[in-house]
Design an enzyme around this catalytic site. Structure first.
Site, PDB file in Angstrom:
ATOM      1  N   HIS A   1       0.823  -1.206   0.000  1.00  8.47           N
ATOM      2  CA  HIS A   1       0.000   0.000   0.000  1.00  8.47           C
ATOM      3  C   HIS A   1       0.866   1.269   0.000  1.00  8.47           C
ATOM      4  CE1 HIS A   1      -3.233  -2.732   1.784  1.00  8.47           C
ATOM      5  NE2 HIS A   1      -3.777  -2.244   0.694  1.00  8.47           N
TER       6      HIS A   1
ATOM      7  N   ARG B   1      -6.294   5.979   1.411  1.00  9.45           N
ATOM      8  CA  ARG B   1      -5.932   5.187   2.589  1.00  9.45           C
ATOM      9  C   ARG B   1      -4.615   5.672   3.190  1.00  9.45           C
ATOM     10  NH1 ARG B   1      -7.377  -1.077   1.144  1.00  9.45           N
ATOM     11  NH2 ARG B   1      -6.348  -0.699  -0.836  1.00  9.45           N
TER      12      ARG B   1
ATOM     13  N   ASP C   1     -13.861  -6.872  -3.049  1.00  8.11           N
ATOM     14  CA  ASP C   1     -13.063  -6.820  -1.830  1.00  8.11           C
ATOM     15  C   ASP C   1     -13.506  -5.618  -1.003  1.00  8.11           C
ATOM     16  OD1 ASP C   1     -11.036  -6.338   0.099  1.00  8.11           O
ATOM     17  OD2 ASP C   1      -9.644  -7.517  -1.098  1.00  8.11           O
TER      18      ASP C   1
ATOM     19  N   GLU D   1     -15.777 -10.354  -0.213  1.00  7.29           N
ATOM     20  CA  GLU D   1     -14.573 -10.563   0.610  1.00  7.29           C
ATOM     21  C   GLU D   1     -14.449  -9.542   1.730  1.00  7.29           C
ATOM     22  OE1 GLU D   1     -10.979 -11.524  -1.447  1.00  7.29           O
ATOM     23  OE2 GLU D   1      -9.769 -10.192  -0.192  1.00  7.29           O
TER      24      GLU D   1
ATOM     25  N   GLU E   1      -7.600 -12.283   5.613  1.00  2.69           N
ATOM     26  CA  GLU E   1      -6.264 -11.729   5.376  1.00  2.69           C
ATOM     27  C   GLU E   1      -5.742 -10.964   6.584  1.00  2.69           C
ATOM     28  OE1 GLU E   1      -7.704  -9.271   1.978  1.00  2.69           O
ATOM     29  OE2 GLU E   1      -6.329  -7.769   2.774  1.00  2.69           O
TER      30      GLU E   1
ATOM     31  N   ASP F   1      -2.724 -14.379   4.948  1.00  6.21           N
ATOM     32  CA  ASP F   1      -1.551 -13.808   4.274  1.00  6.21           C
ATOM     33  C   ASP F   1      -0.331 -14.468   4.924  1.00  6.21           C
ATOM     34  OD1 ASP F   1      -0.692 -10.828   2.784  1.00  6.21           O
ATOM     35  OD2 ASP F   1       0.787 -11.960   3.939  1.00  6.21           O
TER      36      ASP F   1
ATOM     37  N   HIS G   1      -3.901 -14.618   0.777  1.00  3.01           N
ATOM     38  CA  HIS G   1      -3.903 -13.230   0.320  1.00  3.01           C
ATOM     39  C   HIS G   1      -2.507 -12.879  -0.206  1.00  3.01           C
ATOM     40  CE1 HIS G   1      -3.053  -8.898   1.426  1.00  3.01           C
ATOM     41  NE2 HIS G   1      -4.064  -8.781   0.589  1.00  3.01           N
TER      42      HIS G   1
ATOM     43  N   GLU H   1      -4.000 -15.850  -5.632  1.00  2.00           N
ATOM     44  CA  GLU H   1      -4.268 -14.436  -5.931  1.00  2.00           C
ATOM     45  C   GLU H   1      -3.037 -13.787  -6.544  1.00  2.00           C
ATOM     46  OE1 GLU H   1      -4.979 -11.804  -2.536  1.00  2.00           O
ATOM     47  OE2 GLU H   1      -5.562 -10.188  -3.903  1.00  2.00           O
TER      48      GLU H   1
HETATM   49  C1  LIG Z   1      -7.704  -4.022  -2.817  1.00  3.69           C
HETATM   50  C2  LIG Z   1      -7.799  -4.230  -1.347  1.00  3.69           C
HETATM   51  O1  LIG Z   1      -8.404  -3.130  -0.739  1.00  3.69           O
HETATM   52  C3  LIG Z   1      -6.454  -4.484  -0.698  1.00  3.69           C
HETATM   53  O2  LIG Z   1      -5.584  -3.424  -0.964  1.00  3.69           O
HETATM   54  C4  LIG Z   1      -5.839  -5.782  -1.146  1.00  3.69           C
HETATM   55  C5  LIG Z   1      -6.640  -6.941  -0.666  1.00  3.69           C
HETATM   56  O3  LIG Z   1      -7.349  -6.887   0.310  1.00  3.69           O
HETATM   57  C6  LIG Z   1      -6.579  -8.201  -1.409  1.00  3.69           C
HETATM   58  O4  LIG Z   1      -5.751  -8.318  -2.310  1.00  3.69           O
HETATM   59  O5  LIG Z   1      -7.341  -9.082  -1.074  1.00  3.69           O
HETATM   60 MG   LIG Z   2      -8.706  -8.639   0.434  1.00 10.25          MG
END
Ligand SMILES: C[C@H](O)[C@H](O)CC(=O)C(=O)O
Ligand SMILES: [Mg+2]
Length: 394
Positions: A22, A48, A214, A240, A268, A291, A318, A338
């Site tokens: 991020h 963010r 998401d 999600e 995640e 993750d 994740h 992913e």
């Molecule tokens: C896009 C989502 O807000 C975050 O940055 C990534 C994520 O939660 C995901 O890959 O799953």
């Molecule tokens: Mg996510």
């Protein structure tokens, strides 16, 4: 064969993308008015980074053994994590054998339990754990997926997360996961806009391509239920991380409330076998998404994954680049992976942890042959052009 011992543990901090994905510049899709738990405050809604999503930066952990082999890993955690590595957890690593991974994990977790258990401390433990697996792979001259029991398939298949599932489809991915842009504080108009964005994407990709949303912990149960019901006509495959990771009860209710066939996914921001046990035993979701760099590392993910298997839940980690690829390759209950689109406009495939790693493989036509993962350890090196900073030493 004599087993080498670990001589040194070092913790560094890096800025600018990579494991702290991020931590991107202006204009990146990942920071463009994405719904978050902070969206209720208008001043923190657009970005963010405005509420500090990127304050930590990347933690780099290096472990060096008595024969000069070096294992390393990157995760999120930055300077406070570097402090925990150097000032607290290094004592359990230095002097241990490179094969002592299970005992080191146990000692790191229980010695920090009084201030740890989740979040930053588990990110830190994960970083050390991944560096230890990398080192063991280098000592044994085997890729981590072989240390884990071997690949169960010849290639990985990926869905893409990003602002442009329509482009991801052209690039060969099996699905696209869109970030949700508007949270409950943006009212009915925001809900309409969320559904319109999905409708537009469905129109572009046709009826069979997977589309997911998401929600990054931003919703409440009522809103999430209404979103899921509205999204059903656009063939939403899964919703999600709709709720706070602490709201196990909300997830259990959401799973009962979503339209038939729609999946609920989360995890995640969950950690350890105990956190995932809550999600699984309470019937919170269909897919768990640990993750690898945040849930406790590979050592803990093995346990989480076994628990999920016994609950007939899929494990689709994740992000986390090579750290998840090596794991997903070895599990039948991880049928796909992913890929986070880190190009600012999500219009091309770039390595997920760019620019920090060299040799980081990427999907081609949405797939990756396991032979791309055949180098020792996790098969990547640190990019020497990245400026490492070591804020603490023990
Ligand atoms: C896009 C989502 O807000 C975050 O940055 C990534 C994520 O939660 C995901 O890959 O799953
Ligand atoms: Mg996510």
């Amino acid at each position: 064969m004599a087993i080498p011992t670990i001589k040194h543990v070092r913790a560094f901090v890096l800025r600018g993308g990579g494991a702290d994905y991020h931590d991107q510049g202006d204009g990146h899709w990942i920071d463009d008015h994405i719904a978050t738990p902070m969206s209720k405050y208008p001043e923190y809604r657009q970005s963010r980074r405005s509420f500090g999503i990127n304050v930590l930066g990347t933690l780099v952990v290096e472990v060096e053994d008595s024969e000069g082999n070096i294992g390393f890993a990157v995760t999120t955690g930055g300077e406070p994590a570097a402090y925990i590595v150097e000032k607290h957890l290094a004592r359990f690593v230095e002097g241990a054998k490179v094969t002592d991974i299970e005992r080191i994990w146990d000692q790191m977790y229980f010695s920090s339990q009084y201030y740890g258990r989740k979040g930053l401390v588990i990110n830190t433990i994960s970083g050390i754990d991944l560096a230890l697996w990398d080192l063991l792979g280098k000592v044994r001259k085997e890729p981590v997926h072989q240390l884990l029991g071997g690949a169960v398939r010849d290639e990985l298949q990926f869905y893409a997360t990003g602002a442009r599932p329509d482009l991801a489809q052209k690039m060969g991915f099996i699905g696209g996961k869109l970030p949700l842009h508007h949270g409950p504080a943006e009212g009915e108009e925001g809900l309409r806009k969320n559904l319109e964005a999905l409708a537009v994407m469905r129109e572009r990709v046709g009826k069979d391509f997977w589309l997911m949303l998401d929600c990054w912990m931003s919703l409440d149960l009522n809103y999430a239920t209404r979103l899921a019901q509205g999204a059903h006509e656009f063939g939403l495959k899964w919703i999600e991380e709709a709720l706070s990771p602490d709201d196990y009860w909300g997830y259990a209710a959401l799973k009962k409330a979503v339209p038939p066939g729609m999946l609920v996914t989360t995890g995640e921001h969950e950690a350890t076998r105990w956190g995932f046990r809550m999600l699984l035993e309470m019937g919170c979701c269909d897919i768990i998404q640990p993750d690898v760099g945040w849930c406790g590392g590979i050592t803990e993910l093995i346990k989480i994954s076994a628990l999920a298997d016994a609950h007939s839940a899929m494990v689709v980690p994740h992000g986390s680049s090579v750290y998840s690829y090596h794991f997903v390759a070895t599990r039948t209950n991880s049928p796909f992976a992913e890929f986070l689109m880190m190009a600012p406009k999500a219009d091309e495939v770039v390595p997920m942890f760019h620019p920090q790693l060299l040799g980081e493989p990427v999907p081609e036509n949405g797939r990756m042959r396991i032979s791309k993962l055949d180098q020792p350890g996790f098969g990547v090196t640190l990019n020497p052009e990245c400026q490492l900073h070591r804020p603490y030493q023990h």
